[in-house]
Scaffold this active site. Structure first.
Site, PDB file in Angstrom:
ATOM      1  N   ASN A  75       0.717  -1.194   0.001  1.00  0.00           N
ATOM      2  CA  ASN A  75      -0.177   0.076  -0.066  1.00  0.00           C
ATOM      3  C   ASN A  75       0.816   1.161  -0.079  1.00  0.00           C
ATOM      4  O   ASN A  75       2.031   0.892  -0.107  1.00  0.00           O
ATOM      5  CB  ASN A  75      -0.959   0.039   1.242  1.00  0.00           C
ATOM      6  CG  ASN A  75      -0.037  -0.210   2.657  1.00  0.00           C
ATOM      7  OD1 ASN A  75       0.483   0.973   2.802  1.00  0.00           O
ATOM      8  ND2 ASN A  75      -0.322  -1.039   3.311  1.00  0.00           N
ATOM      9  N   ASP A  91      -4.200  -6.739   5.264  1.00  0.00           N
ATOM     10  CA  ASP A  91      -5.104  -7.607   6.052  1.00  0.00           C
ATOM     11  C   ASP A  91      -4.961  -9.020   5.570  1.00  0.00           C
ATOM     12  O   ASP A  91      -5.236 -10.268   6.342  1.00  0.00           O
ATOM     13  CB  ASP A  91      -6.550  -7.110   5.772  1.00  0.00           C
ATOM     14  CG  ASP A  91      -6.665  -5.658   6.658  1.00  0.00           C
ATOM     15  OD1 ASP A  91      -6.068  -5.735   7.713  1.00  0.00           O
ATOM     16  OD2 ASP A  91      -7.311  -4.843   6.038  1.00  0.00           O
ATOM     17  N   PRO A 105      -2.516 -12.052  10.491  1.00  0.00           N
ATOM     18  CA  PRO A 105      -2.784 -12.024  11.993  1.00  0.00           C
ATOM     19  C   PRO A 105      -2.768 -10.479  12.310  1.00  0.00           C
ATOM     20  O   PRO A 105      -2.238  -9.801  11.388  1.00  0.00           O
ATOM     21  CB  PRO A 105      -1.431 -12.543  12.746  1.00  0.00           C
ATOM     22  CG  PRO A 105      -0.342 -12.575  11.490  1.00  0.00           C
ATOM     23  CD  PRO A 105      -0.867 -12.577  10.315  1.00  0.00           C
ATOM     24  N   ILE A 138      -1.448  -7.886  14.483  1.00  0.00           N
ATOM     25  CA  ILE A 138      -0.647  -7.663  15.512  1.00  0.00           C
ATOM     26  C   ILE A 138      -0.937  -6.950  16.714  1.00  0.00           C
ATOM     27  O   ILE A 138      -0.943  -7.117  17.636  1.00  0.00           O
ATOM     28  CB  ILE A 138       0.728  -7.016  14.824  1.00  0.00           C
ATOM     29  CG1 ILE A 138       0.887  -7.559  13.344  1.00  0.00           C
ATOM     30  CG2 ILE A 138       1.770  -7.013  15.699  1.00  0.00           C
ATOM     31  CD1 ILE A 138       2.074  -6.945  12.518  1.00  0.00           C
ATOM     32  N   PHE A 176      -3.816   3.045  15.101  1.00  0.00           N
ATOM     33  CA  PHE A 176      -4.174   3.854  14.155  1.00  0.00           C
ATOM     34  C   PHE A 176      -5.405   3.487  13.287  1.00  0.00           C
ATOM     35  O   PHE A 176      -5.499   2.570  13.124  1.00  0.00           O
ATOM     36  CB  PHE A 176      -2.921   4.323  13.360  1.00  0.00           C
ATOM     37  CG  PHE A 176      -2.106   5.640  13.707  1.00  0.00           C
ATOM     38  CD1 PHE A 176      -1.266   5.376  14.872  1.00  0.00           C
ATOM     39  CD2 PHE A 176      -2.156   6.762  12.946  1.00  0.00           C
ATOM     40  CE1 PHE A 176      -0.555   6.537  15.342  1.00  0.00           C
ATOM     41  CE2 PHE A 176      -1.526   7.853  13.538  1.00  0.00           C
ATOM     42  CZ  PHE A 176      -0.567   7.841  14.694  1.00  0.00           C
TER      43      PHE A 176
HETATM   44  O1  PMT Z   1       2.972   6.357   6.623  1.00  0.00           O
HETATM   45  P1  PMT Z   1       2.337   7.495   5.987  1.00  0.00           P
HETATM   46  O2  PMT Z   1       2.354   7.843   4.519  1.00  0.00           O
HETATM   47  O3  PMT Z   1       2.863   8.677   6.892  1.00  0.00           O
HETATM   48  O4  PMT Z   1       0.856   7.179   6.501  1.00  0.00           O
HETATM   49  C1  PMT Z   1       0.494   7.020   7.721  1.00  0.00           C
HETATM   50  C2  PMT Z   1      -0.809   6.355   7.986  1.00  0.00           C
HETATM   51  C3  PMT Z   1      -1.816   6.870   7.221  1.00  0.00           C
HETATM   52  C4  PMT Z   1      -0.365   4.810   7.380  1.00  0.00           C
HETATM   53  C5  PMT Z   1      -0.981   5.973   9.422  1.00  0.00           C
HETATM   54  O5  PMT Z   1      -1.200   7.318  10.035  1.00  0.00           O
HETATM   55  C6  PMT Z   1      -2.005   5.120   9.805  1.00  0.00           C
HETATM   56  O6  PMT Z   1      -3.392   5.519   9.566  1.00  0.00           O
HETATM   57  N1  PMT Z   1      -1.913   3.774   9.906  1.00  0.00           N
HETATM   58  C7  PMT Z   1      -2.814   2.788   9.952  1.00  0.00           C
HETATM   59  C8  PMT Z   1      -3.460   2.226   8.854  1.00  0.00           C
HETATM   60  C9  PMT Z   1      -4.912   1.481   8.886  1.00  0.00           C
HETATM   61  O7  PMT Z   1      -5.993   1.764   8.429  1.00  0.00           O
HETATM   62  O8  PMT Z   1      -4.695   0.456   9.498  1.00  0.00           O
HETATM   63  P2  PMT Z   1      -5.953  -0.630   9.911  1.00  0.00           P
HETATM   64  O9  PMT Z   1      -7.221  -0.208   9.777  1.00  0.00           O
HETATM   65  O10 PMT Z   1      -5.679  -1.856   8.805  1.00  0.00           O
HETATM   66  O11 PMT Z   1      -5.673  -1.206  11.210  1.00  0.00           O
HETATM   67  C10 PMT Z   1      -5.970  -0.718  12.320  1.00  0.00           C
HETATM   68  C11 PMT Z   1      -4.724  -0.746  13.450  1.00  0.00           C
HETATM   69  O12 PMT Z   1      -4.245  -2.169  13.740  1.00  0.00           O
HETATM   70  C12 PMT Z   1      -3.395  -0.136  13.110  1.00  0.00           C
HETATM   71  O13 PMT Z   1      -2.880   0.285  14.249  1.00  0.00           O
HETATM   72  C13 PMT Z   1      -2.573  -1.218  12.444  1.00  0.00           C
HETATM   73  O14 PMT Z   1      -1.421  -0.940  12.601  1.00  0.00           O
HETATM   74  C14 PMT Z   1      -2.997  -2.224  13.155  1.00  0.00           C
HETATM   75  N2  PMT Z   1      -3.139  -3.645  12.340  1.00  0.00           N
HETATM   76  C15 PMT Z   1      -3.838  -3.863  11.498  1.00  0.00           C
HETATM   77  C16 PMT Z   1      -3.945  -5.027  10.516  1.00  0.00           C
HETATM   78  C17 PMT Z   1      -3.024  -6.159  11.096  1.00  0.00           C
HETATM   79  N3  PMT Z   1      -2.940  -7.129  10.542  1.00  0.00           N
HETATM   80  N4  PMT Z   1      -2.261  -5.877  12.227  1.00  0.00           N
HETATM   81  C18 PMT Z   1      -2.105  -4.500  12.817  1.00  0.00           C
HETATM   82  O15 PMT Z   1      -1.576  -4.356  13.854  1.00  0.00           O
END
Ligand code: PMT
Length: 396
Positions: A209, A278, A305, A307, A323
């Site tokens: 991404n 994901d 998974p 994390i 985030f």
């Molecule tokens: O890197 P940049 O260009 O500066 O951009 C920053 C960002 C937009 C990527 C950052 O600010 C951000 O929002 N990161 C989270 C992206 C997101 O939407 O993640 P998510 O909705 O897929 O996951 C939610 C949370 O679970 C996040 O904290 C993610 O790190 C965590 N997660 C998600 C999936 C997974 N398999 N394991 C995780 O730990």
């Protein structure tokens, strides 16, 4: 303008790196600082005071008996007007003199008489740096609470290579900026993820991404500036590691999970900034997939998974911060993610604001409600997030 309003006294001693101090003055001024230069006699053999006067817009002091200061107390006046005294470059001889409290010229007297923090950037030949006498002096200065910046490693003016190079002007400016940040996370260990993950389809292709890593790297830098011991588990990005941060480079979500779970138990805080894929291809091809003229084969995906959820479910979890990047309904989705992952704080941002770029707009969601952080550079937002994390740690 991260040094806006700061008054820096810059001491320059005799060494070839003195020419870099001229660029340092420019960068400090660009960051909003006012700079008062004081030079040793030896420094004036390398660069003239006129250069520093032109760049700093102030008269340069070289002599303890300078008649321009009415009371002949330049060493007192210059220190009292400074928020920090930085000596760059600091020669082996100068470090030896101040380690022993000598005050036989303007700059060494200024060091002894100062009532502001002192930072020194050593610059010398690698053998001079390694010499036990220099190392004893450095240990003495450290023990006296003086910040030693560097030295760096690399090619030296004498033609040799090794430790002893003065840090580059931008590194010294970053160190000064860090110096002025409140130490809200002193003694705290913080682990975070940043950047994207890359899930291989075959040896050259994959699912990833547009995360640049900037937000996560800014948080790593802000946490380090705030005094934390920081470990950054980073997906593939093209950013330098922030100074003083330990970086572990990973590629896939599974590698990221392994690196995080190995360390999560030893940390007080975990921040998941990474945009973790994901799903990943169920069976990545070991050889490059070739076009065979027929319809492309579908790629079967399996879930990665989670994390963050795994860390939050540890028997004694660190303070977990997540985030959420959303294209719409940010409030609803962010709160849902916070509840689903059972974490005390989630940081919401819109995809249009967060991905790439130097600025972002954030909303923090925690048990006390929502805290909007208006659009600002990512480093500024990171410092505000660090302040919120420090508050939550205190309440724990
Ligand atoms: O890197 P940049 O260009 O500066 O951009 C920053 C960002 C937009 C990527 C950052 O600010 C951000 O929002 N990161 C989270 C992206 C997101 O939407 O993640 P998510 O909705 O897929 O996951 C939610 C949370 O679970 C996040 O904290 C993610 O790190 C965590 N997660 C998600 C999936 C997974 N398999 N394991 C995780 O730990």
């Amino acid at each position: 303008m991260e040094l806006h309003g700061k008054r820096i006294a810059l001491g320059v001693t005799g060494g070839i790196a003195a020419y870099k101090a001229a660029e340092l003055v420019r960068q400090l001024i660009r960051e909003g600082a006012s700079v008062q230069v004081a030079m040793t006699d030896a420094a004036t053999r390398f660069v003239t005071p006129v250069t520093f006067q032109a760049l700093s817009g102030r008269p340069v002091f070289t002599d303890q008996w300078d008649a321009r200061i009415g009371n002949n107390m330049a060493h007192i006046d210059l220190s009292r007007e400074a928020d920090a005294l930085l000596v760059a470059p600091a020669s082996a001889d100068f470090l030896a003199r101040i380690a022993h409290g000598l005050a036989d010229d303007l700059l060494s007297t200024l060091v002894l008489a100062r009532d502001c923090p002192l930072l020194v950037a050593p610059a010398m030949n690698r053998q001079m740096w390694e010499n036990p006498a220099t190392q004893r002096n450095i240990a003495t200065l450290r023990g006296d609470g003086i910040a030693i910046l560097g030295p760096g490693c690399g090619d030296q003016a004498c033609g040799e290579s090794g430790l002893g190079r003065m840090l580059e002007p931008d590194e010294l400016v970053a160190a000064l900026i860090a110096h002025f940040q409140p130490k809200l996370l002193a003694g705290c260990r913080l682990l975070l993820t940043a950047g994207p993950t890359f899930e291989a389809i075959d040896p050259v292709r994959g699912i990833t991404n547009l995360s640049s890593g900037r937000m996560g790297y800014a948080i790593a830098r802000a946490a380090r500036e705030a005094g934390a011991e920081v470990t950054l588990v980073s997906g593939p990005v093209a950013l330098p590691c922030p100074p003083g941060v330990t970086r572990i480079a990973v590629t896939s979500a599974q590698q990221m999970r392994e690196a995080v779970l190995q360390r999560a138990g030893e940390n007080d805080v975990f921040v998941g900034v990474a945009a973790v894929a994901d799903y990943r291809p169920a069976s990545p091809a070991t050889r490059k997939i070739k076009k065979d003229g027929g319809a492309p084969s579908p790629i079967e995906l399996v879930a990665n998974p989670d994390i963050l959820a795994e860390v939050a479910a540890l028997p004694v979890p660190p303070l977990c911060v997540g985030f959420a990047a959303e294209s719409h309904d940010l409030h609803d989705y962010a709160e849902k993610k916070r509840r689903a992952k059972k974490i005390p704080l989630i940081v919401g941002n819109l995809i249009s604001d967060g991905f790439g770029g130097d600025d972002n707009t954030l909303i923090l969601f925690d048990d006390e409600g929502q805290h909007p952080l208006p659009t600002a550079p990512k480093i500024e937002l990171a410092r505000r997030l660090v302040a919120r994390i420090a508050t939550l740690l205190e309440k724990r």
